[in-house]
Design a protein around this motif. Structure first.
Motif, mmCIF file in Angstrom:
data_model
loop_
_atom_site.group_PDB
_atom_site.id
_atom_site.type_symbol
_atom_site.label_atom_id
_atom_site.label_comp_id
_atom_site.label_asym_id
_atom_site.label_seq_id
_atom_site.Cartn_x
_atom_site.Cartn_y
_atom_site.Cartn_z
ATOM 1 N N UNK A 154 0.474 10.359 -3.845
ATOM 2 C CA UNK A 154 0.477 9.831 -2.485
ATOM 3 C C UNK A 154 -0.719 8.916 -2.301
ATOM 4 N N UNK A 155 -0.443 7.665 -1.938
ATOM 5 C CA UNK A 155 -1.513 6.683 -1.726
ATOM 6 C C UNK A 155 -1.985 6.766 -0.279
ATOM 7 N N UNK A 156 -3.298 6.958 -0.115
ATOM 8 C CA UNK A 156 -3.883 7.168 1.202
ATOM 9 C C UNK A 156 -5.017 6.172 1.415
ATOM 10 N N UNK A 182 6.485 9.362 -9.147
ATOM 11 C CA UNK A 182 6.887 8.940 -7.803
ATOM 12 C C UNK A 182 5.622 8.504 -7.075
ATOM 13 N N UNK A 183 5.625 7.285 -6.553
ATOM 14 C CA UNK A 183 4.499 6.800 -5.755
ATOM 15 C C UNK A 183 4.938 6.849 -4.290
ATOM 16 N N UNK A 184 4.190 7.603 -3.486
ATOM 17 C CA UNK A 184 4.546 7.792 -2.085
ATOM 18 C C UNK A 184 3.367 7.371 -1.195
ATOM 19 N N UNK A 185 3.597 7.398 0.095
ATOM 20 C CA UNK A 185 2.515 7.126 1.053
ATOM 21 C C UNK A 185 2.743 7.955 2.305
ATOM 22 N N UNK A 186 1.802 7.919 3.221
ATOM 23 C CA UNK A 186 1.916 8.671 4.454
ATOM 24 C C UNK A 186 3.114 8.180 5.263
ATOM 25 N N UNK A 187 4.038 9.078 5.545
ATOM 26 C CA UNK A 187 5.220 8.715 6.330
ATOM 27 C C UNK A 187 5.127 9.233 7.761
ATOM 28 N N UNK A 188 4.313 10.277 7.957
ATOM 29 C CA UNK A 188 4.198 10.887 9.274
ATOM 30 C C UNK A 188 3.449 9.956 10.220
ATOM 31 N N UNK A 192 -0.279 7.799 10.117
ATOM 32 C CA UNK A 192 -0.065 6.450 9.604
ATOM 33 C C UNK A 192 -1.142 5.461 10.015
ATOM 34 N N UNK A 193 -1.578 5.528 11.260
ATOM 35 C CA UNK A 193 -2.536 4.541 11.771
ATOM 36 C C UNK A 193 -3.841 4.548 10.979
ATOM 37 N N UNK A 194 -4.347 5.750 10.671
ATOM 38 C CA UNK A 194 -5.622 5.859 9.963
ATOM 39 C C UNK A 194 -5.469 5.891 8.447
ATOM 40 N N UNK A 195 -4.377 6.437 7.967
ATOM 41 C CA UNK A 195 -4.259 6.696 6.536
ATOM 42 C C UNK A 195 -3.168 5.891 5.839
ATOM 43 N N UNK A 196 -2.372 5.158 6.616
ATOM 44 C CA UNK A 196 -1.293 4.365 6.023
ATOM 45 C C UNK A 196 -1.791 3.047 5.461
ATOM 46 N N UNK A 197 -1.128 2.536 4.415
ATOM 47 C CA UNK A 197 -1.491 1.239 3.843
ATOM 48 C C UNK A 197 -0.360 0.249 4.106
ATOM 49 N N UNK A 198 -0.658 -1.025 3.940
ATOM 50 C CA UNK A 198 0.341 -2.056 4.215
ATOM 51 C C UNK A 198 1.451 -2.027 3.169
ATOM 52 N N UNK A 199 2.587 -2.587 3.546
ATOM 53 C CA UNK A 199 3.712 -2.660 2.612
ATOM 54 C C UNK A 199 3.329 -3.428 1.354
ATOM 55 N N UNK A 200 2.590 -4.521 1.545
ATOM 56 C CA UNK A 200 2.207 -5.369 0.414
ATOM 57 C C UNK A 200 1.315 -4.608 -0.578
ATOM 58 N N UNK A 201 0.310 -3.901 -0.031
ATOM 59 C CA UNK A 201 -0.600 -3.155 -0.911
ATOM 60 C C UNK A 201 0.129 -1.992 -1.586
ATOM 61 N N UNK A 202 1.018 -1.368 -0.857
ATOM 62 C CA UNK A 202 1.785 -0.268 -1.439
ATOM 63 C C UNK A 202 2.646 -0.769 -2.595
ATOM 64 N N UNK A 203 3.231 -1.938 -2.423
ATOM 65 C CA UNK A 203 4.064 -2.522 -3.474
ATOM 66 C C UNK A 203 3.234 -2.835 -4.711
ATOM 67 N N UNK A 204 2.035 -3.380 -4.502
ATOM 68 C CA UNK A 204 1.126 -3.701 -5.618
ATOM 69 C C UNK A 204 0.764 -2.449 -6.409
#
Length: 212
Positions: A154-156, A182-188, A192-204
């Motif tokens: 999980x990417x945070x 599996x590469x995941x990120x914060x979905x809740x 999300x506001x504090x711990x979520x990353x952008x779509x672009x960075x997540x894709x990278x």
């Protein structure tokens, strides 16, 4: 079919970003729960009615602490259906849990932070746990495991999304040598506001880790 085998959250961690909420029952030893026999009958009926192709034990916390988990897995296996078990992975270094996990066709282990300080601060494990042992337990388990080991990362934001962290994660992947990543990120939305990353960075990051 997803199955939760815990009536409420029981876990060896108490992560600040857990979507289930705070852990009132921080445990890493097995315990008994009421009405398990009745639940096994219900599970048997559900398997037959849904014609499930795989049972995914995805519980409120660490499913391995249910002392009937072996019986639950055995029931599913008598139906000729594969079992996938989600565990945070820390307990996979203990003989009694290795024996149970080895019954499963697929095991999902996970990692969320990659420094000892962050592990203690945000995952709030049982006292005495260390990040080094956490990773080591998954490494040693997978060396002897005959099934499919799925490693979920999980990417945070602010914890493991920089290049230094990504390189450390790559090293961990190489140590564990999982069947699947599996590469995941914060979905809740609460986090999300504090711990979520952008779509672009997540894709990278996803591309870099999946190609490691």
């Amino acid at each position: 079919m997803e199955v939760n085998i815990l009536p409420e959250k029981h876990c060896n961690f108490d992560c600040i970003f857990c979507p289930i909420g705070k852990s009132q029952n921080k445990v890493d030893t097995q315990k008994s729960f009421d009405k398990v026999d009745r639940s096994l009958v219900e599970l048997n009926s559900m398997i037959e009615n849904t014609k499930a192709e795989l049972i995914f034990i995805n519980s409120k916390g660490e499913a391995l602490v249910n002392d009937k988990i072996g019986d639950i897995i055995d029931l599913v296996k008598t139906k000729g259906i594969p079992v996938r078990l989600l565990s945070n992975g820390y307990l996979l270094g203990r003989d009694e849990y290795i024996k149970i996990a080895n019954k499963c066709d697929e095991i999902v282990g996970e990692i969320k932070v990659i420094t000892e300080e962050d592990f203690q601060k945000v995952q709030r494990p049982i006292e005495g746990y260390t990040l080094v042992e956490y990773i080591s337990n998954m490494v040693s388990f997978n060396k002897q495991y005959k099934g499919k080991f799925i490693f979920e990362i999980t990417i945070i934001k602010g914890y493991n999304d920089d290049e230094t962290s990504i390189q450390k994660i790559k090293n961990i992947i190489n140590e564990i040598s999982p069947s699947t990543i599996i590469v995941a990120r914060m979905e809740d939305e609460r986090f999300n506001k504090k711990l979520g990353i952008t779509d672009e960075r997540f894709e990278e990051i996803s591309k870099e880790l999946l190609n490691s």
